[in-house]
Motif scaffolding. Structure first.
Motif, PDB file in Angstrom:
ATOM      1  N   THR A 198      -1.584   0.177  -2.146  1.00  0.00           N
ATOM      2  CA  THR A 198      -1.418  -1.313  -2.097  1.00  0.00           C
ATOM      3  C   THR A 198      -0.652  -1.741  -0.958  1.00  0.00           C
ATOM      4  O   THR A 198       0.049  -1.071  -0.335  1.00  0.00           O
ATOM      5  N   PRO A 199      -0.925  -3.062  -0.474  1.00  0.00           N
ATOM      6  CA  PRO A 199      -0.173  -3.720   0.583  1.00  0.00           C
ATOM      7  C   PRO A 199       1.062  -3.523   0.576  1.00  0.00           C
ATOM      8  O   PRO A 199       2.012  -3.092   1.454  1.00  0.00           O
ATOM      9  N   THR A 200       2.144  -3.888  -0.559  1.00  0.00           N
ATOM     10  CA  THR A 200       3.420  -3.758  -0.546  1.00  0.00           C
ATOM     11  C   THR A 200       3.763  -2.381  -0.409  1.00  0.00           C
ATOM     12  O   THR A 200       4.915  -1.965   0.168  1.00  0.00           O
ATOM     13  N   SER A 201       3.069  -1.282  -1.180  1.00  0.00           N
ATOM     14  CA  SER A 201       3.481   0.147  -0.861  1.00  0.00           C
ATOM     15  C   SER A 201       3.222   0.414   0.561  1.00  0.00           C
ATOM     16  O   SER A 201       3.864   1.593   0.988  1.00  0.00           O
ATOM     17  N   LEU A 202       2.326   0.035   1.190  1.00  0.00           N
ATOM     18  CA  LEU A 202       1.956   0.463   2.520  1.00  0.00           C
ATOM     19  C   LEU A 202       2.983  -0.134   3.526  1.00  0.00           C
ATOM     20  O   LEU A 202       3.505   0.445   4.469  1.00  0.00           O
ATOM     21  N   ILE A 203       3.400  -1.600   3.409  1.00  0.00           N
ATOM     22  CA  ILE A 203       4.678  -1.846   4.018  1.00  0.00           C
ATOM     23  C   ILE A 203       5.788  -1.021   3.903  1.00  0.00           C
ATOM     24  O   ILE A 203       6.435  -0.759   4.874  1.00  0.00           O
ATOM     25  N   LYS A 204       6.252  -0.769   2.732  1.00  0.00           N
ATOM     26  CA  LYS A 204       7.230   0.003   2.175  1.00  0.00           C
ATOM     27  C   LYS A 204       7.167   1.444   3.087  1.00  0.00           C
ATOM     28  O   LYS A 204       8.214   2.132   3.658  1.00  0.00           O
ATOM     29  N   LEU A 205       5.920   2.047   3.156  1.00  0.00           N
ATOM     30  CA  LEU A 205       5.987   3.298   3.714  1.00  0.00           C
ATOM     31  C   LEU A 205       5.967   3.291   5.306  1.00  0.00           C
ATOM     32  O   LEU A 205       6.643   4.129   5.823  1.00  0.00           O
ATOM     33  N   LEU A 206       5.495   2.252   5.681  1.00  0.00           N
ATOM     34  CA  LEU A 206       5.882   1.983   7.326  1.00  0.00           C
ATOM     35  C   LEU A 206       7.085   1.902   7.483  1.00  0.00           C
ATOM     36  O   LEU A 206       7.589   2.245   8.650  1.00  0.00           O
ATOM     37  N   GLN A 207       7.822   1.348   6.857  1.00  0.00           N
ATOM     38  CA  GLN A 207       9.311   1.059   7.175  1.00  0.00           C
ATOM     39  C   GLN A 207      10.278   2.211   6.877  1.00  0.00           C
ATOM     40  O   GLN A 207      11.084   2.322   7.756  1.00  0.00           O
ATOM     41  N   SER A 208       9.607   3.342   6.176  1.00  0.00           N
ATOM     42  CA  SER A 208      10.376   4.379   5.979  1.00  0.00           C
ATOM     43  C   SER A 208       9.598   5.808   6.729  1.00  0.00           C
ATOM     44  O   SER A 208      10.480   6.694   6.993  1.00  0.00           O
ATOM     45  N   THR A 209       8.513   5.453   7.392  1.00  0.00           N
ATOM     46  CA  THR A 209       7.885   6.841   7.799  1.00  0.00           C
ATOM     47  C   THR A 209       7.169   6.679   9.119  1.00  0.00           C
ATOM     48  O   THR A 209       6.305   5.715   9.300  1.00  0.00           O
ATOM     49  N   PRO A 210       7.961   7.181  10.017  1.00  0.00           N
ATOM     50  CA  PRO A 210       7.264   6.975  11.466  1.00  0.00           C
ATOM     51  C   PRO A 210       5.777   7.438  11.485  1.00  0.00           C
ATOM     52  O   PRO A 210       5.448   8.604  11.104  1.00  0.00           O
ATOM     53  N   CYS A 211       4.880   6.811  12.145  1.00  0.00           N
ATOM     54  CA  CYS A 211       3.550   7.290  12.427  1.00  0.00           C
ATOM     55  C   CYS A 211       2.797   6.800  13.608  1.00  0.00           C
ATOM     56  O   CYS A 211       3.478   5.496  14.255  1.00  0.00           O
ATOM     57  N   ASP A 212       1.732   7.126  14.111  1.00  0.00           N
ATOM     58  CA  ASP A 212       0.976   6.870  15.195  1.00  0.00           C
ATOM     59  C   ASP A 212      -0.173   5.992  14.745  1.00  0.00           C
ATOM     60  O   ASP A 212      -0.315   5.081  15.771  1.00  0.00           O
ATOM     61  N   VAL A 213      -0.697   6.376  13.957  1.00  0.00           N
ATOM     62  CA  VAL A 213      -2.142   5.783  13.843  1.00  0.00           C
ATOM     63  C   VAL A 213      -2.276   5.230  12.088  1.00  0.00           C
ATOM     64  O   VAL A 213      -1.792   6.145  11.343  1.00  0.00           O
ATOM     65  N   LEU A 214      -2.493   4.068  11.942  1.00  0.00           N
ATOM     66  CA  LEU A 214      -2.740   3.804  10.541  1.00  0.00           C
ATOM     67  C   LEU A 214      -4.160   3.713  10.303  1.00  0.00           C
ATOM     68  O   LEU A 214      -5.037   2.864  10.885  1.00  0.00           O
ATOM     69  N   VAL A 215      -4.802   4.293   9.209  1.00  0.00           N
ATOM     70  CA  VAL A 215      -6.231   4.229   8.611  1.00  0.00           C
ATOM     71  C   VAL A 215      -6.092   3.381   7.448  1.00  0.00           C
ATOM     72  O   VAL A 215      -5.716   3.908   6.414  1.00  0.00           O
ATOM     73  N   THR A 216      -6.532   1.867   7.378  1.00  0.00           N
ATOM     74  CA  THR A 216      -6.346   1.366   6.275  1.00  0.00           C
ATOM     75  C   THR A 216      -7.587   0.515   5.724  1.00  0.00           C
ATOM     76  O   THR A 216      -8.512   0.051   6.826  1.00  0.00           O
TER      77      THR A 216
END
Length: 217
Positions: free
Chosen positions: A36-54
């Motif tokens: 979900t968009p909400t869970s994605l935003i929360k994940l981005l806030q807590s998990t460093p990453c280089d590429v998002l596939v969405t």
């Protein structure tokens, strides 16, 4: 160093397939998944990453659907260094053109091969943008279409009225009362109008209208 990738899609089998395809390549680490968009935003806030596939249109748990273009803009604003690869089933060329026009977001159709997905992720890891073959073909073909991309150019007057009222939040019943016709007639006109515009659901319709900046006054 592994390329850290987050996956986001509301279809579990899509997530499973994308994960399996990417993990076949060395140097890839799937560090999180969201549905979900909400869970994605929360994940981005807590998990460093280089590429998002969405995916572009994902419903919330309440079944409401956020405008996919707004979601991408929010992510770009909050994480400007993150490279974004959008996989979408949308075929509307106006929306696709908006996504491609700024030269920042990679864009793939969900009918592309997993090899193209890998190429897009790999390009993102290098700070580059990748546009899938199907997207390029669709945008090239649309230049030869007789119908203008603006909504009103393809629609009858009544279809335009139905779409305008729909995107302003009116229900089918409310539109039927306002226009003095049956609910089934309104539903059919809306369905035919959406077919002309190349969208298949309300989220796609709202994204299309937002892309053109019409019917929102």
């Amino acid at each position: 160093m592994n390329l850290r990738v987050i996956l986001a899609d509301d279809h579990p089998f899509v997530l499973l397939g994308v994960r399996a395809a990417l993990e076949m390549h060395a140097g890839i680490a799937i560090v999180g998944e969201a549905a979900t968009p909400t869970s994605l935003i929360k994940l981005l806030q807590s998990t460093p990453c280089d590429v998002l596939v969405t995916d572009l249109t994902m419903p919330e748990e309440s079944d409401t659907v956020e405008d996919g273009l707004d979601l991408v803009r929010r992510i770009r604003s909050g994480w400007p260094l993150l490279r974004i690869v959008v996989m979408t089933a949308l075929t509307n060329t106006a929306i696709l053109r908006v996504m491609v026009s700024d030269g920042v977001v990679s864009l793939l159709s969900k009918i592309e091969t997993m090899d193209e997905l890998w190429q897009a992720v790999e390009a993102g890891g290098k700070g580059e943008v990748y546009v899938g073959r199907s997207i390029i073909e669709a945008l090239t073909h649309s230049q030869d279409e007789a119908c203008d991309l603006s909504p009103g150019s393809c629609l009858s007057r009544r279809q335009a009225e139905v779409i305008a009222m729909s995107v302003r939040g009116h229900s089918i019943s409310e539109i039927a009362v306002a226009l003095g016709c049956h609910r089934r007639t309104v539903s059919r006109q809306k369905r035919e109008a959406m077919a002309k515009l190349g969208v298949t659901n309300d989220p796609g319709l709202f994204a299309y209208i937002r892309a053109h900046g019409v019917y929102e006054s």
